[in-house]
Design a protein around this motif. Structure first.
Motif, PDB file in Angstrom:
ATOM      1  N   MET A   1      -1.198  -2.302   4.374  1.00 14.18           N
ATOM      2  CA  MET A   1       0.260  -2.421   4.442  1.00 14.18           C
ATOM      3  C   MET A   1       0.669  -2.127   5.879  1.00 14.18           C
ATOM      4  SD  MET A   1       3.021  -3.295   2.956  1.00 14.18           S
ATOM      5  CE  MET A   1       3.059  -3.207   1.165  1.00 14.18           C
TER       6      MET A   1
ATOM      7  N   SER B   1       2.930  -6.890   7.277  1.00 14.53           N
ATOM      8  CA  SER B   1       3.084  -6.982   5.820  1.00 14.53           C
ATOM      9  C   SER B   1       4.425  -6.393   5.381  1.00 14.53           C
ATOM     10  CB  SER B   1       1.936  -6.242   5.119  1.00 14.53           C
ATOM     11  OG  SER B   1       0.700  -6.835   5.416  1.00 14.53           O
ATOM     12  N   ILE B   2       4.815  -5.297   6.018  1.00 13.36           N
ATOM     13  CA  ILE B   2       6.115  -4.690   5.691  1.00 13.36           C
ATOM     14  C   ILE B   2       7.252  -5.632   6.065  1.00 13.36           C
ATOM     15  CG2 ILE B   2       7.696  -2.808   6.285  1.00 13.36           C
ATOM     16  CD1 ILE B   2       5.224  -0.993   6.509  1.00 13.36           C
TER      17      ILE B   2
ATOM     18  N   TYR C   1       7.423  -8.222   3.410  1.00  9.61           N
ATOM     19  CA  TYR C   1       8.047  -7.649   2.203  1.00  9.61           C
ATOM     20  C   TYR C   1       9.565  -7.560   2.374  1.00  9.61           C
ATOM     21  CZ  TYR C   1       9.570  -4.047  -1.067  1.00  9.61           C
ATOM     22  OH  TYR C   1      10.260  -3.346  -2.018  1.00  9.61           O
TER      23      TYR C   1
ATOM     24  N   GLU D   1      -0.299 -12.955   8.596  1.00 12.84           N
ATOM     25  CA  GLU D   1      -1.125 -11.836   8.131  1.00 12.84           C
ATOM     26  C   GLU D   1      -2.490 -12.326   7.680  1.00 12.84           C
ATOM     27  OE1 GLU D   1      -2.153  -7.896   7.364  1.00 12.84           O
ATOM     28  OE2 GLU D   1      -0.476  -8.749   8.495  1.00 12.84           O
TER      29      GLU D   1
ATOM     30  N   ASN E   1      -6.728  -9.316   3.318  1.00 10.64           N
ATOM     31  CA  ASN E   1      -5.751  -8.289   2.968  1.00 10.64           C
ATOM     32  C   ASN E   1      -5.134  -8.610   1.606  1.00 10.64           C
ATOM     33  OD1 ASN E   1      -3.829  -6.331   2.831  1.00 10.64           O
ATOM     34  ND2 ASN E   1      -2.725  -6.917   4.698  1.00 10.64           N
TER      35      ASN E   1
ATOM     36  N   ILE F   1      -2.789  -7.226   0.096  1.00 10.54           N
ATOM     37  CA  ILE F   1      -1.339  -7.051   0.038  1.00 10.54           C
ATOM     38  C   ILE F   1      -0.636  -8.408   0.029  1.00 10.54           C
ATOM     39  CG2 ILE F   1       0.667  -6.212   1.317  1.00 10.54           C
ATOM     40  CD1 ILE F   1      -0.836  -4.003  -0.140  1.00 10.54           C
TER      41      ILE F   1
ATOM     42  N   LEU G   1       2.511  -9.710  -2.217  1.00 12.97           N
ATOM     43  CA  LEU G   1       3.737 -10.215  -1.609  1.00 12.97           C
ATOM     44  C   LEU G   1       4.133 -11.568  -2.185  1.00 12.97           C
ATOM     45  CD1 LEU G   1       3.090  -9.248   2.135  1.00 12.97           C
ATOM     46  CD2 LEU G   1       4.689  -8.149   0.548  1.00 12.97           C
TER      47      LEU G   1
ATOM     48  N   TRP H   1      -4.116   1.180  -3.396  1.00 14.56           N
ATOM     49  CA  TRP H   1      -3.396  -0.055  -3.671  1.00 14.56           C
ATOM     50  C   TRP H   1      -4.125  -0.932  -4.686  1.00 14.56           C
ATOM     51  CZ3 TRP H   1       1.454  -0.920  -1.942  1.00 14.56           C
ATOM     52  CH2 TRP H   1       1.906  -0.176  -0.854  1.00 14.56           C
TER      53      TRP H   1
ATOM     54  N   SER I   1      -1.537  -2.510  -7.141  1.00 11.98           N
ATOM     55  CA  SER I   1      -1.122  -3.901  -6.945  1.00 11.98           C
ATOM     56  C   SER I   1      -1.325  -4.724  -8.206  1.00 11.98           C
ATOM     57  CB  SER I   1      -1.883  -4.520  -5.769  1.00 11.98           C
ATOM     58  OG  SER I   1      -3.276  -4.533  -6.019  1.00 11.98           O
TER      59      SER I   1
ATOM     60  N   TYR J   1       7.044   4.945   3.287  1.00 10.85           N
ATOM     61  CA  TYR J   1       7.365   4.068   2.157  1.00 10.85           C
ATOM     62  C   TYR J   1       8.862   3.756   2.078  1.00 10.85           C
ATOM     63  CZ  TYR J   1       2.664   5.366   0.695  1.00 10.85           C
ATOM     64  OH  TYR J   1       1.308   5.572   0.652  1.00 10.85           O
TER      65      TYR J   1
END
Length: 494
Positions: free
Chosen positions: A25, A29-30, A33, A51, A58, A60, A64, A105, A109, A204
């Motif tokens: 993350m 990635s943030i 999101y 990414e 990844n 994540i 997403l 995660w 996830s 977070y």
């Protein structure tokens, strides 16, 4: 020879480690999101692709992409899209299971994907499969919380599952009991709010907009909050100013809480460029808000919704609102033409569409009661009360209209805090409407129960909640029964 073997072993170890799936993350990635939560899907797709180029394994990015489908299907309510996208759920779960099992995660996830689709399956009527997914999500989250107690996001999703299980509608609670799904709305809600406070200034904190969205919807659709408007709007102002989700949420909360003028302002300010997810439902709600204000151009927004919407939900309801708009403009021919379209267009799956079809097949509404209904929905209580006070109930020929008259008068007094008059008029609606198929009497009983609950008269509250449950075969049966059962559970707890 030995050094050559060691070098070869190191090379293959390095190669296998470098391609091993993981969860990162990272800032990119943030940002993706955040773009998703703004409904800036074009930007989100580019960031996810960036990414994948930088971190091809990844996990994540899988989560997403699931968020994007979840928000699209939640907000647009398109069954055809749901059927088309449903297979992605299994593919994503398979891909996530191939990831780093030692990461917090990993289970989280997977639980998020199960939870997204559990909610969606319920929304689209697949209740048994929905319960399976939600149950799986809870089990994964519980296991993850045992393994990684300091992994803060566990709290968000465990609170959400607790609230969801507590809010299961009465018509599917039998299915839920098969899976042992039990929850508590109040406890889950408190934990969500606690999580929101906990993540302030932490790594977070990016979850803040999602929390605000959930808290807003819970207040409107689950808790049926009446007096929390200012707090919710202040909270929504924390969201990104570029966010389409922010304007949608602000407009939705405003309309549902009786602030139609504010809703019009928020919906009208919603960004609608190609950078954002297309959201036809905004035109639907904008049309409703304008209809409550008696704006002559309300029909333009309903027509825009019908043109842009690709799903089958709210079609009958929209044509009914167009019919009522015509009637309020003294266009009887327009009213009759739109009533025909209510009967022939769209599907009667959603409660709103079922209700629209029932109204279309009923007698034409009384104009004064219709205006009072829309003024009340828009929060124009003094205008609604003036209309109702001028109406002579003896002049109403239909029993339906007499029940509705007392119900709407009770509702208006209720919202203006005249409890004695509210209860008196609710009683009249119940007395003459308890055996009818209209929802007025049953909802009047639930509202009376809530008022007695607020007066700390648990015995009287229980009587009214039970009275609501005894009324059968009326409109909105499931939702009214659910509210009555929840009310009974609260007062029995006292």
């Amino acid at each position: 020879m030995w050094s050559k073997t060691l070098l070869t072993t190191f090379f293959f170890w390095f190669l296998s480690s470098s391609v091993h799936a993981n969860f990162v993350m990272d800032p990119n990635s943030i940002n993706a999101y955040n773009a998703i939560m703004d409904l800036r899907f074009a930007d989100a797709r580019k960031l996810i692709q960036d990414e994948r180029t930088k971190e091809p394994n990844n996990g994540i990015t899988i989560l997403l992409e699931d968020y994007m489908d979840y928000l699209h299907l939640t907000l647009n309510n398109n069954k055809a899209d749901y059927d088309k996208l449903l297979d992605r759920r299994s593919d994503r779960l398979d891909a996530l299971e191939d990831n780093d099992k030692n990461s917090p995660w990993y289970l989280f996830s997977q639980a998020e994907v199960y939870m997204h689709w559990g909610v969606l399956k319920s929304q689209y009527g697949d209740y048994i499969s929905s319960m399976r997914d939600l149950n799986k999500a809870r089990k994964l989250l519980t296991e993850n919380n045992q393994k990684f107690k300091d992994f803060t996001p566990n709290k968000k999703s465990l609170a959400w599952t607790e609230l969801l299980f507590g809010a299961i509608p009465s018509n599917v609670r039998g299915v839920a009991s098969m899976f042992g799904l039990k929850g508590n709305i109040d406890s889950g809600y408190r934990k969500l709010e606690a999580f929101k406070s906990e993540i302030v200034g932490s790594k977070y904190s990016f979850y803040n907009d999602e929390l605000i969205f959930l808290i807003g919807l819970i207040n409107v659709d689950v808790l049926k909050s009446k007096n929390n408007y200012d707090r919710l709007m202040a909270m929504s102002n924390e969201m990104n100013d570029k966010s389409l989700l922010k304007k949608y949420l602000q407009g939705y909360i405003s309309f549902k809480m009786g602030h139609a003028t504010e809703a019009i302002n928020y919906f009208s300010a919603a960004p609608q460029t190609a950078a954002y997810m297309q959201l036809p439902i905004i035109s639907y709600w904008l049309g409703n808000a304008k209809l409550c204000r008696m704006d002559k151009d309300a029909d333009d927004h309903f027509q825009k919704f019908l043109t842009e919407n690709k799903g089958s939900s709210y079609i009958k309801e929209t044509y009914l609102k167009l019919a009522y708009h015509s009637l309020l403009q003294n266009d009887v021919n327009g009213y009759n033409n739109y009533i025909k379209l209510v009967r022939s267009k769209g599907a009667a799956n959603d409660e709103k569409d079922k209700q629209a079809l029932k109204e279309a097949n009923d007698s034409r509404p009384d104009i004064a009661l219709l205006k009072a209904r829309f003024y009340f929905d828009g929060g124009y209580y003094s205008k609604a009360l003036d209309l109702l006070k001028d109406q002579q109930v003896t002049e109403l020929k239909l029993i339906r209209d007499k029940i509705e008259y007392y119900y709407r008068l009770g509702r208006t007094y209720d919202r203006t805090n005249n409890v004695a008059e509210a209860l008196a008029n609710y009683d009249k609606a119940i007395a003459i409407g308890r055996t009818s198929t209209y929802y007025y009497a049953a909802n009047a009983a639930v509202n009376s129960g809530v008022l007695y609950e607020q007066k700390k008269d648990s015995k009287k509250a229980a009587e009214y909640f039970n009275a609501a449950l005894q009324m059968k075969n009326h409109e909105y049966q499931n939702s009214i029964d659910t509210q009555a059962k929840e009310g009974l559970a609260r007062v029995k707890g006292d």
